[in-house]
Motif scaffolding. Sequence first.
Motif, mmCIF file in Angstrom:
data_model
loop_
_atom_site.group_PDB
_atom_site.id
_atom_site.type_symbol
_atom_site.label_atom_id
_atom_site.label_comp_id
_atom_site.label_asym_id
_atom_site.label_seq_id
_atom_site.Cartn_x
_atom_site.Cartn_y
_atom_site.Cartn_z
ATOM 1 N N ASN A 97 0.808 -1.202 0.000
ATOM 2 C CA ASN A 97 0.000 0.000 0.000
ATOM 3 C C ASN A 97 0.851 1.266 0.000
ATOM 4 O O ASN A 97 0.318 2.358 0.035
ATOM 5 N N VAL A 98 2.170 1.130 -0.022
ATOM 6 C CA VAL A 98 3.066 2.276 -0.013
ATOM 7 C C VAL A 98 3.179 2.827 -1.431
ATOM 8 O O VAL A 98 3.449 2.096 -2.372
ATOM 9 N N THR A 99 2.977 4.122 -1.565
ATOM 10 C CA THR A 99 3.025 4.755 -2.875
ATOM 11 C C THR A 99 4.469 5.117 -3.234
ATOM 12 O O THR A 99 5.355 5.128 -2.382
ATOM 13 N N GLU A 100 4.688 5.438 -4.489
ATOM 14 C CA GLU A 100 6.019 5.877 -4.932
ATOM 15 C C GLU A 100 6.406 7.172 -4.227
ATOM 16 O O GLU A 100 7.564 7.381 -3.890
ATOM 17 N N ALA A 101 5.433 8.049 -3.999
ATOM 18 C CA ALA A 101 5.716 9.302 -3.289
ATOM 19 C C ALA A 101 6.220 9.016 -1.876
ATOM 20 O O ALA A 101 7.142 9.687 -1.388
ATOM 21 N N ASP A 102 5.634 8.013 -1.212
ATOM 22 C CA ASP A 102 6.088 7.625 0.126
ATOM 23 C C ASP A 102 7.519 7.087 0.080
ATOM 24 O O ASP A 102 8.328 7.371 0.963
ATOM 25 N N ARG A 103 7.832 6.318 -0.938
ATOM 26 C CA ARG A 103 9.183 5.757 -1.067
ATOM 27 C C ARG A 103 10.217 6.846 -1.364
ATOM 28 O O ARG A 103 11.327 6.813 -0.864
ATOM 29 N N ILE A 104 9.837 7.809 -2.177
ATOM 30 C CA ILE A 104 10.738 8.921 -2.474
ATOM 31 C C ILE A 104 10.970 9.753 -1.215
ATOM 32 O O ILE A 104 12.099 10.160 -0.921
ATOM 33 N N ALA A 105 9.909 10.007 -0.459
ATOM 34 C CA ALA A 105 10.051 10.755 0.798
ATOM 35 C C ALA A 105 10.965 10.012 1.767
ATOM 36 O O ALA A 105 11.807 10.627 2.436
ATOM 37 N N ALA A 106 10.814 8.707 1.844
ATOM 38 C CA ALA A 106 11.673 7.908 2.719
ATOM 39 C C ALA A 106 13.128 7.988 2.267
ATOM 40 O O ALA A 106 14.045 8.083 3.101
ATOM 41 N N ALA A 107 13.369 7.981 0.953
ATOM 42 C CA ALA A 107 14.735 8.085 0.432
ATOM 43 C C ALA A 107 15.360 9.420 0.800
ATOM 44 O O ALA A 107 16.537 9.487 1.183
ATOM 45 N N ALA A 108 14.589 10.501 0.703
ATOM 46 C CA ALA A 108 15.104 11.826 1.061
ATOM 47 C C ALA A 108 15.449 11.889 2.546
ATOM 48 O O ALA A 108 16.516 12.383 2.929
ATOM 49 N N ARG A 109 14.578 11.354 3.384
ATOM 50 C CA ARG A 109 14.840 11.366 4.836
ATOM 51 C C ARG A 109 16.022 10.465 5.185
ATOM 52 O O ARG A 109 16.844 10.814 6.036
ATOM 53 N N ASN A 110 16.127 9.326 4.525
ATOM 54 C CA ASN A 110 17.264 8.424 4.772
ATOM 55 C C ASN A 110 18.581 9.090 4.396
ATOM 56 O O ASN A 110 19.577 8.964 5.099
ATOM 57 N N TYR A 111 18.579 9.789 3.267
ATOM 58 C CA TYR A 111 19.802 10.469 2.823
ATOM 59 C C TYR A 111 20.207 11.542 3.841
ATOM 60 O O TYR A 111 21.367 11.633 4.237
ATOM 61 N N ALA A 112 19.242 12.365 4.256
ATOM 62 C CA ALA A 112 19.545 13.439 5.205
ATOM 63 C C ALA A 112 20.073 12.875 6.516
ATOM 64 O O ALA A 112 21.055 13.380 7.069
ATOM 65 N N GLN A 113 19.454 11.817 7.008
ATOM 66 C CA GLN A 113 19.901 11.204 8.258
ATOM 67 C C GLN A 113 21.283 10.578 8.096
ATOM 68 O O GLN A 113 22.155 10.740 8.947
ATOM 69 N N ALA A 114 21.496 9.867 6.998
ATOM 70 C CA ALA A 114 22.802 9.236 6.770
ATOM 71 C C ALA A 114 23.885 10.291 6.594
ATOM 72 O O ALA A 114 25.009 10.123 7.080
ATOM 73 N N ARG A 115 23.556 11.378 5.917
ATOM 74 C CA ARG A 115 24.538 12.444 5.674
ATOM 75 C C ARG A 115 24.942 13.110 6.984
ATOM 76 O O ARG A 115 26.094 13.487 7.172
ATOM 77 N N ALA A 116 24.000 13.237 7.912
ATOM 78 C CA ALA A 116 24.296 13.854 9.207
ATOM 79 C C ALA A 116 25.097 12.924 10.110
ATOM 80 O O ALA A 116 25.836 13.380 10.973
#
Length: 152
Positions: free
Chosen positions: A53-72
């Motif tokens: 039930n996860v949309t592509e928009a949800d997956r893209i949002a998760a990727a952005a948050r994962n990148y920001a967290q990993a970068r920090a």
Amino acid sequence: MTEQRPDPEGDEAIVVDQTDKRTMVPFIAAAIFAAIVLVAIVAGGLLSPAEKNVTEADRIAAAARNYAQARANSDLMPPPGAACASFDESKSPLAAQFGTAATGKSIEVIEIENPTVNGDRAKATVTTKVDGREATATWNFTRSGDKWLVCD
């Protein structure tokens, strides 16, 4: 004391039979119904898991948050599992906000707008806050298997 008086009409006493025959059938039927409902719920969860039930928009949002967290949290450039292997950190969507030293800084993804998917590539407008300063940029993503990664 009370005396029993003889019945003037001579009627006989009515005998009430209190030997009801009770069966377990209703209880067994209710137990079988409850078991069927339970099996249906479990089967529904297995055949249609929430991940579908996860949309592509949800997956893209998760990727952005994962990148920001990993970068920090990581000195590795690019952060493993959050960005493409060939990702150039100098072209990072966050590079303008913190330069090359981001480890230990507070990076927060405030908003992700207008995610657009074109095959295995996607774009989204991402608003971030780094050490209290907000900035908005267009981020590029590439699909890798079943997840999205930040790319340039």
